[in-house]
Design an enzyme around this catalytic site. Sequence first.
Site, PDB file in Angstrom:
ATOM      1  N   GLU A 114     -14.062   8.764  -1.377  1.00 32.97           N
ATOM      2  CA  GLU A 114     -14.351   8.774   0.034  1.00 32.97           C
ATOM      3  C   GLU A 114     -14.550  10.233   0.472  1.00 32.97           C
ATOM      4  O   GLU A 114     -13.762  10.747   1.520  1.00 32.97           O
ATOM      5  CB  GLU A 114     -13.403   8.191   1.016  1.00 32.97           C
ATOM      6  N   ASP A 142      -3.138  13.523   2.775  1.00 34.05           N
ATOM      7  CA  ASP A 142      -4.505  12.978   3.477  1.00 34.05           C
ATOM      8  C   ASP A 142      -4.751  13.744   4.634  1.00 34.05           C
ATOM      9  O   ASP A 142      -4.053  14.719   4.920  1.00 34.05           O
ATOM     10  CB  ASP A 142      -4.280  11.349   3.768  1.00 34.05           C
ATOM     11  N   HIS A 191     -10.557  13.645   1.822  1.00 29.95           N
ATOM     12  CA  HIS A 191      -9.154  13.272   2.530  1.00 29.95           C
ATOM     13  C   HIS A 191      -8.298  14.675   2.466  1.00 29.95           C
ATOM     14  O   HIS A 191      -7.032  14.522   2.002  1.00 29.95           O
ATOM     15  CB  HIS A 191      -8.289  12.053   1.802  1.00 29.95           C
TER      16      HIS A 191
HETATM   17  C1  ACM Z   1      -8.971   3.963  -0.726  1.00 30.05           C
HETATM   18  O1  ACM Z   1      -8.807   3.022  -0.374  1.00 30.05           O
HETATM   19  N1  ACM Z   1      -9.840   5.039  -0.180  1.00 30.05           N
HETATM   20  C2  ACM Z   1      -8.850   4.363  -2.056  1.00 30.05           C
END
Ligand code: ACM
Length: 756
Positions: free
Chosen positions: A331, A195, A268
Amino acid sequence: MPFRKLPTLIVFISFLSSVLVAQNEITKLPIIPNPSISRLSEGTFSINNMTGITFDKELEASANYLKDYIEKGSNIRLQKGKGIFFIKDNSIKNPEGYLLLVIPGKIEIKAKTDQGAFYAVQSLRQLLPETFENGSYSSKNVYIPATSIFDEPKFQYRGMHLDVARHFFSVEFIKKYIDMLAMLKLNTFHWHLTDDQGWRIEIQKYPKLQEIAAYRNETLIGHYNTDPQQFDGKRYGGFYTQEEVKEVVAYAKSRHITVIPEIEMPGHAQAAISAYPELGCTGEQISAATKWGVFEDIFCPKEETFEFLEGVLDEVLDLFPSEYIHIGGDEAPKTRWKACPHCQNLIKEKGLKDEHELQSYFITRMEKFLNEKGRQIIGWDEILEGGLAPNATVMSWRGTNGAVEAAKQHHNVIMTPTSHLYFDYYQSENDDEPLAIGGFLPLEKVYNFNPIPKELSDEEAKFVLGAQANLWTEYITTEQQVEYMVFPRMLALSEMVWSKPENKNYDDFVQRVEHFHKRLDALGINYANHLYEIEGNLTANGYELKTLTNGKNIRYSLDGSEPNLDSKIYSNPIPINENTYIKATVFDDGTKLGNTFSQAINPHLAFGKKITLNVEPNKAYSGSGATGLINGISGSDKRFGDKEWLGFWGDDVEITIDLGEEKQIQWIKTRFYDAQGQWIYAPKNIEITFDDGRRFPMRPDTSILHPKKSIKYVSIVTNIKSRFLKIKVKNFGTIPEGKQGAGNKAWTFIDEIIIK
Ligand code: ACM
Ligand code: ZN
């Protein structure tokens, strides 16, 4: 003969009737998850030094697991021979199913596979005293009640996730976590390894992932919404070596758990880009993120990025034999891609419509690479945007719409909606809960989740493989806290994915959870205990108090004192006619069990009167409904997800309060939540109109300042006579650039409207 091949169940039941001693005594066993069919009958089987164990070769691993468990848990040593039999039985259809029969003369475990036998052992384990869990069972004999169980899971995918990027956890702890999953018959561990804040898996081809991407310079202290944000100034990080990863995967396999690694792309990815800046669009040197959220530096879809990711995945595939590889996909802001000449050229060259289709191109290309190696991808539901990759499985987290859409396109789905399965949310409304990201997800809500969305036909529902709970660890810094957040909610998850609806009953489950506490204690698991807490509700008859478990007393005080054994026992709703402060505690005989519940109820002019809204609050944040705004109870200072705050997403809200008759109004106060990291903004303005048509704005009340600045107080002094009040709350509007959730509508959260 047409009826030769009877279904397993019928064979089993007729088999039972021939062996059970006392047919009429049917009592529930304390097993979690609740088995499909179970009977407790008279008599016991004794395990001692004379007991033998015999197994068919294919069930040897589970037989050895049981032998180890008993011998580690006690001084009892099992022999080879008669006593406990592990029998391979191909008539048991479900490869995860089993039969467990305990009668005075023997124990029989039947299964088609070792996995089924393993689950039989986990059920048997729960019939043994808890002291086996920590090796403190000291007697020479253990008696197991005569029992017969037929059991099989409802869903084939039963998962638990852990984020080791935001905070890093030891290999030893990961194994303990896997043991917890296995005990509850979960079969998948989703390991979130990369991440923005850290890359946690050794990749030999790319040493800077270990040297640079595995570390961040410092970490945010406290909640993201704290203003100003503060940092600890300490370097933080770590990674698992490939040897450690192999050890974890093998450990999980021996417990019938598949480990699915997640390598996030294209978003991420800030930690990876900090090690190899050429993988981003700008090529600029950045550092691993030191706070939480969504970041704009994502992988740029250029050839060297694909070469990098394929190199990473080649090593990942060598370590993880799982059919599924999770590629993230969530995201990923398109800011960099929009400004990147390479990305824009690629969009043109490939004839793509926009950046969403570019993301789809990215994911599809990675899917092809993995499919060619015999693997399948899972992605978060954003992978639907711009078109699904042909064979992708969708993990639906932003509610269940993603699941519905994917299943209708005949793609497999796994349910992990925030509303029911995000274990990083608060599980109690108590003020002393450890800091969490927000939200509110109590045990019962997890338990009652139905993984099959209502919108799906029976045919489409077959694409729902199962469900998984996620534990994101932004606010979870220690292993003890991981345990606190997952227990007891993991117990509810296990029953939700394993047990058939007809075998689910929340009150019964709670009694079994209470019993299970002793096992968790023996295992040294730091579970949350909210079973002895009190829930309060204002009703037309007064204020009602309830607790979850049976056979306990609630004692309460109205004078601010701590309830004790001399305090009144609650039996009927407490009348509310004036400012009332209730403190209440659950007692079992002479012992105080839970935390003390306290609630102030302060009636005012609008208390118990009529209120209407022009729009419904958002389903997820509808609190105790519109009346919650005038029920004399203020919302939590810390959590907008409680019963008292009402949340509206993007709407202008018009509130009409009818005081029943004209009243002299001196002042009006209310408050709004302001947690911009979570897309929540105080409104643009608030205006009140009275009977005579006069209109006044409500203004910030600077006499009160919330210590965290996450709540805005507003008030107005009036001295006007009116029966009706119309309050117009204008939504903040679109979230500005540079803020979390930029471009989305802002939320409005409103608390009690106090009128004096
Ligand atoms: C997430 O909670 N961004 C998958
Ligand atoms: Zn680019």
